[in-house]
Design a protein around this motif. Structure first.
Motif, PDB file in Angstrom:
ATOM      1  N   ASP A  71       0.851  -1.185   0.000  1.00 54.53           N
ATOM      2  CA  ASP A  71       0.000   0.000   0.000  1.00 54.53           C
ATOM      3  C   ASP A  71       0.884   1.231   0.000  1.00 54.53           C
ATOM      4  N   LEU A  72       0.317   2.367   0.427  1.00 51.22           N
ATOM      5  CA  LEU A  72       1.050   3.633   0.384  1.00 51.22           C
ATOM      6  C   LEU A  72       1.927   3.855   1.606  1.00 51.22           C
ATOM      7  N   SER A  73       1.911   2.936   2.558  1.00 54.21           N
ATOM      8  CA  SER A  73       2.646   3.151   3.806  1.00 54.21           C
ATOM      9  C   SER A  73       4.127   2.864   3.625  1.00 54.21           C
ATOM     10  N   ALA A  74       4.869   3.224   4.673  1.00 62.79           N
ATOM     11  CA  ALA A  74       6.316   2.998   4.669  1.00 62.79           C
ATOM     12  C   ALA A  74       6.683   1.621   5.198  1.00 62.79           C
ATOM     13  N   ARG A  75       5.715   0.765   5.439  1.00 62.85           N
ATOM     14  CA  ARG A  75       5.998  -0.570   5.955  1.00 62.85           C
ATOM     15  C   ARG A  75       6.403  -1.504   4.821  1.00 62.85           C
ATOM     16  N   PHE A  76       7.520  -2.204   5.028  1.00 61.82           N
ATOM     17  CA  PHE A  76       8.023  -3.166   4.046  1.00 61.82           C
ATOM     18  C   PHE A  76       7.816  -4.560   4.611  1.00 61.82           C
ATOM     19  N   CYS A  77       6.845  -5.287   4.091  1.00 59.35           N
ATOM     20  CA  CYS A  77       6.501  -6.617   4.591  1.00 59.35           C
ATOM     21  C   CYS A  77       6.449  -7.600   3.434  1.00 59.35           C
ATOM     22  N   PRO A  78       7.576  -8.124   3.004  1.00 61.43           N
ATOM     23  CA  PRO A  78       7.586  -9.067   1.875  1.00 61.43           C
ATOM     24  C   PRO A  78       6.916 -10.373   2.242  1.00 61.43           C
ATOM     25  N   ARG A  79       6.285 -10.994   1.263  1.00 61.54           N
ATOM     26  CA  ARG A  79       5.599 -12.269   1.474  1.00 61.54           C
ATOM     27  C   ARG A  79       6.581 -13.427   1.318  1.00 61.54           C
ATOM     28  N   GLY A  80       6.349 -14.465   2.125  1.00 65.11           N
ATOM     29  CA  GLY A  80       7.165 -15.665   2.005  1.00 65.11           C
ATOM     30  C   GLY A  80       8.557 -15.488   2.578  1.00 65.11           C
ATOM     31  N   VAL A  81       9.456 -16.370   2.184  1.00 64.79           N
ATOM     32  CA  VAL A  81      10.833 -16.369   2.674  1.00 64.79           C
ATOM     33  C   VAL A  81      11.696 -15.509   1.763  1.00 64.79           C
ATOM     34  N   ALA A  82      12.564 -14.716   2.358  1.00 65.86           N
ATOM     35  CA  ALA A  82      13.456 -13.851   1.576  1.00 65.86           C
ATOM     36  C   ALA A  82      14.443 -14.697   0.778  1.00 65.86           C
ATOM     37  N   PRO A  83      14.928 -14.194  -0.347  1.00 65.22           N
ATOM     38  CA  PRO A  83      15.879 -14.975  -1.145  1.00 65.22           C
ATOM     39  C   PRO A  83      17.224 -15.116  -0.455  1.00 65.22           C
ATOM     40  N   ALA A  84      17.900 -16.210  -0.732  1.00 66.73           N
ATOM     41  CA  ALA A  84      19.262 -16.446  -0.257  1.00 66.73           C
ATOM     42  C   ALA A  84      20.152 -16.581  -1.483  1.00 66.73           C
ATOM     43  N   PHE A  85      21.217 -15.809  -1.539  1.00 64.61           N
ATOM     44  CA  PHE A  85      22.116 -15.803  -2.693  1.00 64.61           C
ATOM     45  C   PHE A  85      23.446 -16.453  -2.315  1.00 64.61           C
ATOM     46  N   TYR A  86      23.965 -17.270  -3.219  1.00 63.08           N
ATOM     47  CA  TYR A  86      25.268 -17.915  -3.033  1.00 63.08           C
ATOM     48  C   TYR A  86      26.199 -17.352  -4.100  1.00 63.08           C
ATOM     49  N   LEU A  87      27.100 -16.447  -3.687  1.00 63.65           N
ATOM     50  CA  LEU A  87      28.009 -15.784  -4.622  1.00 63.65           C
ATOM     51  C   LEU A  87      29.322 -16.557  -4.668  1.00 63.65           C
ATOM     52  N   GLN A  88      29.599 -17.162  -5.806  1.00 70.60           N
ATOM     53  CA  GLN A  88      30.788 -18.013  -5.935  1.00 70.60           C
ATOM     54  C   GLN A  88      31.746 -17.421  -6.948  1.00 70.60           C
ATOM     55  N   GLY A  89      33.035 -17.456  -6.625  1.00 66.47           N
ATOM     56  CA  GLY A  89      34.059 -16.959  -7.538  1.00 66.47           C
ATOM     57  C   GLY A  89      35.432 -17.158  -6.951  1.00 66.47           C
ATOM     58  N   THR A  90      36.455 -17.035  -7.760  1.00 68.21           N
ATOM     59  CA  THR A  90      37.829 -17.216  -7.298  1.00 68.21           C
ATOM     60  C   THR A  90      38.230 -16.066  -6.381  1.00 68.21           C
ATOM     61  N   PRO A  91      39.257 -16.252  -5.533  1.00 71.06           N
ATOM     62  CA  PRO A  91      39.692 -15.167  -4.644  1.00 71.06           C
ATOM     63  C   PRO A  91      40.081 -13.917  -5.435  1.00 71.06           C
ATOM     64  N   GLY A  92      39.626 -12.769  -4.951  1.00 70.64           N
ATOM     65  CA  GLY A  92      40.020 -11.506  -5.559  1.00 70.64           C
ATOM     66  C   GLY A  92      39.092 -10.987  -6.634  1.00 70.64           C
ATOM     67  N   VAL A  93      37.965 -11.683  -6.911  1.00 61.62           N
ATOM     68  CA  VAL A  93      37.065 -11.179  -7.958  1.00 61.62           C
ATOM     69  C   VAL A  93      36.104 -10.137  -7.414  1.00 61.62           C
ATOM     70  N   GLY A  94      35.971 -10.031  -6.087  1.00 64.25           N
ATOM     71  CA  GLY A  94      35.147  -8.974  -5.522  1.00 64.25           C
ATOM     72  C   GLY A  94      33.847  -9.429  -4.894  1.00 64.25           C
ATOM     73  N   LYS A  95      33.792 -10.648  -4.349  1.00 67.73           N
ATOM     74  CA  LYS A  95      32.551 -11.148  -3.750  1.00 67.73           C
ATOM     75  C   LYS A  95      32.190 -10.375  -2.480  1.00 67.73           C
ATOM     76  N   THR A  96      33.132 -10.315  -1.553  1.00 70.28           N
ATOM     77  CA  THR A  96      32.877  -9.608  -0.304  1.00 70.28           C
ATOM     78  C   THR A  96      32.671  -8.121  -0.549  1.00 70.28           C
ATOM     79  N   GLU A  97      33.431  -7.565  -1.454  1.00 72.30           N
ATOM     80  CA  GLU A  97      33.277  -6.143  -1.778  1.00 72.30           C
ATOM     81  C   GLU A  97      31.888  -5.867  -2.328  1.00 72.30           C
ATOM     82  N   PHE A  98      31.363  -6.796  -3.142  1.00 73.23           N
ATOM     83  CA  PHE A  98      30.015  -6.589  -3.671  1.00 73.23           C
ATOM     84  C   PHE A  98      28.987  -6.581  -2.543  1.00 73.23           C
ATOM     85  N   VAL A  99      29.096  -7.510  -1.600  1.00 68.75           N
ATOM     86  CA  VAL A  99      28.133  -7.546  -0.495  1.00 68.75           C
ATOM     87  C   VAL A  99      28.179  -6.239   0.288  1.00 68.75           C
ATOM     88  N   ARG A 100      29.384  -5.722   0.513  1.00 68.14           N
ATOM     89  CA  ARG A 100      29.524  -4.452   1.245  1.00 68.14           C
ATOM     90  C   ARG A 100      28.836  -3.314   0.497  1.00 68.14           C
TER      91      ARG A 100
END
Length: 586
Positions: A113-142
């Motif tokens: 609705d028009l309110s400032a309340r954020f109430c998503p339905r169901g379970v929130a997504p879980a992302f698995y970010l995979q890559g070699t060391p130094g590609v920027g996985k942790t930096e992306f999360v930050r």
């Protein structure tokens, strides 16, 4: 608060802000001597609620609202990626498509609705970010955390959790969910073993499910981000969305370094000269170095800026236009393209002295020439190795020991340290200067090799730091972190409010402690024997930024870690960050 308002109403408003609920009624029962208070979630419109209103009075209905909501979320997602790029992170097309598509569905489900309340339905997504060391996985999360927070504040205005305590993750999650806020739970270093991955996912899902049952309205408010160097197991794929994080292209890595260098020099000149000097051009005679991963790219760029600051300070002083010693890379800024970048500078009403820098990069060295007006300085020559750390090799004779008060030559015969090579000494010299200038917070050196060799390197680093900083200012401590039980050396005992290594670091950084009396500034040198377990325990402390994931927040100014990796152990692949310099002793 409004000075005309009563203190009681101010307290009610403060209660609403801190709890996100409002007191809607108050009943006093004098006979029972009881006070009954009824509370309800505080209602407020979202900052962009007008975009959800129908265009005309006739266009009313759920389908109309959903179309306008989807358009608003699409715009917000576009702005989110623009912010991420503005932070100099270069997301791949795969990352944009996979994560962006799932995130859109999640955000749309939370706007009802028009309110400032954020109430998503169901379970929130879980992302698995995979890559070699130094590609920027942790930096992306930050960067993603900051971008998502900005997105939600601009559209809905909820708060975001700032940090997760490893001492009570479930409690922090619960405290956040009770306010209806959104949580980004970042799990690093997911193991390679499929059984261990399954165990980790099981624990996290159980914790989120329990909280979801306890607070069903906010069951979808926990967004999980897992980063790992290893591929997800079959069981992991069933509970998360795998996304491959790719290394930016060679052109992107070169452009990133050129942009950081250009903006740092430009901002520095504008800040310290008051318009007397302006960057006219940066010319790259040969292309910028493209390192094998972004960690080395950052390290190459950072050490170049460190040497460049002293060079600019010295040469500008000679031109009778002195500069302040600080030169730091700017966090935000534009993208540098092409071989040179031209700027129109100068203060209003007078002509600014133009500054031109010419860079020439080869396979293992770099030369910088500086032109200030008509004056051309003696070039700065640096060299680098496989770790991409730029060091001085042949410093001009007239600059040794004047600007930093630190002579380039060894203050004692290197024959006392037969295991130390000339190249490693140059790197240690640069690292200690960064430590003294507080250029990195913290500085981290990793020593690998025989115990005799590691002891020689550690002793030389200590003596270099002692010569550069002085015995009155340098405080040292020694630890051994080889098993899980040694964690008490970091955080202190169970009964300690403030103990272990955190107490030592606080003595270095806290201006309220006795070491700061009389204007005394201290430096901390932490020498640690570690294996894989110890490196993991120190992971958060050896990264940039304040430590906010334990009971107290700790700053990392004027702090250097020397990690001696015991024989039979290996350096963690996560240890090659911009702050960590590895020295392999033959």
């Amino acid at each position: 608060a409004d000075t005309t308002d009563s203190l009681a109403n101010y307290c009610l408003e403060l209660f609403r802000r801190q709890t996100s609920v409002s007191i809607v009624s108050r009943e006093l029962n004098a006979r029972l001597r009881a006070l009954k208070i009824t509370v309800a979630p505080a209602y407020s419109y979202s900052p962009r609620y007008t975009e959800l209103l129908p265009a005309t009075s006739t266009s009313v209905g759920q389908s109309t609202f959903e179309a306008q909501r989807d358009a608003m979320i699409d715009t917000a997602i576009t702005n989110m990626w623009a912010y991420i790029e503005g932070q100099r992170y270069m997301p791949s097309a795969t990352l944009r498509e996979d994560l962006g598509g799932r995130l859109k569905s999640y955000l749309r489900s939370g706007v009802k609705d028009l309110s400032a309340r954020f109430c998503p339905r169901g379970v929130a997504p879980a992302f698995y970010l995979q890559g070699t060391p130094g590609v920027g996985k942790t930096e992306f999360v930050r960067v993603f955390h900051g971008a998502l927070e900005r997105l939600l504040r601009a559209t809905l205005d909820p708060d975001m959790v700032r940090g997760i305590s490893d001492m009570s993750i479930e409690r922090i999650l619960e405290q956040t969910l009770t306010k209806g806020h959104l949580v980004v739970l970042h799990l690093e270093e997911c193991p390679d073993d499929s059984k261990l991955q399954a165990g980790l996912i099981q624990v996290i899902n159980k914790m989120i499910n329990v909280l979801g049952q306890r607070y069903p309205e906010f069951a979808g408010n926990v967004l999980v981000m897992i980063t790992s160097n290893h591929r997800p197991a079959e069981e992991t794929c069933r509970h998360t969305m795998p996304i491959a994080v790719e290394l930016p292209s060679e052109e992107q890595r070169q452009g990133w370094s050129a942009s950081v260098i250009h903006d740092a020099v430009k901002d520095h000149l504008a800040r310290v000269s008051g318009g007397e000097m302006a960057l006219r051009e940066i010319e790259w005679v040969t292309p910028v170095l493209a390192c094998a991963d972004m960690r080395r790219q950052q390290k190459w760029t950072c050490t170049l800026l460190f040497h460049l600051q002293a060079y600019l300070s010295r040469e500008s002083t000679r031109s009778k236009r002195p500069l302040a010693p600080e030169l730091e890379p700017r966090e935000n800024g534009g993208h540098h393209e092409g071989g040179g970048h031209h700027e129109e500078g100068g203060s209003q009403g007078r002509s600014a002295q133009s500054v031109r820098l010419i860079f020439e990069v080869s396979e293992s060295s770099l030369e910088v020439a500086l032109e200030i007006g008509d004056h051309r300085s003696v070039p700065l020559r640096l060299h680098y190795d496989a770790e991409a750390v730029l060091c001085l090799r042949d410093a001009p004779a007239d600059c040794c020991g004047d600007d930093r008060g630190f002579t380039f030559g060894a203050p004692w015969p290197l024959e006392d340290y037969p295991a130390v090579t000339r190249e490693d000494y140059e790197r240690m010299h640069t690292v200690v200067e960064m430590f003294r200038e507080n250029f990195l917070q913290p500085v981290v050196v990793t020593l690998v090799g025989s115990r005799q060799g590691r002891n020689q390197y550690a002793d030389l680093l200590y003596r270099l730091a002692l010569a550069a900083i002085g015995a009155q200012k340098l405080i040292t401590t020694t630890l051994s972190l080889l098993k899980e039980e040694d964690n008490c050396q970091i955080v202190g005992g169970v009964s300690d409010i403030h103990g272990g290594l955190f107490k030592f670091i606080d003595k270095i950084n806290n201006p309220n402690v006795s070491s700061f009396e009389g204007g005394q500034i201290s430096y901390g040198l932490v020498q640690v024997d570690v294996n894989e377990v110890g490196q993991l325990m120190l992971r958060e402390l050896t990264e940039s930024g304040a430590s906010a994931t334990h009971r107290l927040e700790i700053q990392k100014d004027r702090l250097m870690f020397v990690l001696s990796v015991v024989e039979g152990s290996e350096v963690s692949p996560q240890g090659a960050s911009i702050f960590q310099h590895s020295l392999v002793i033959e």
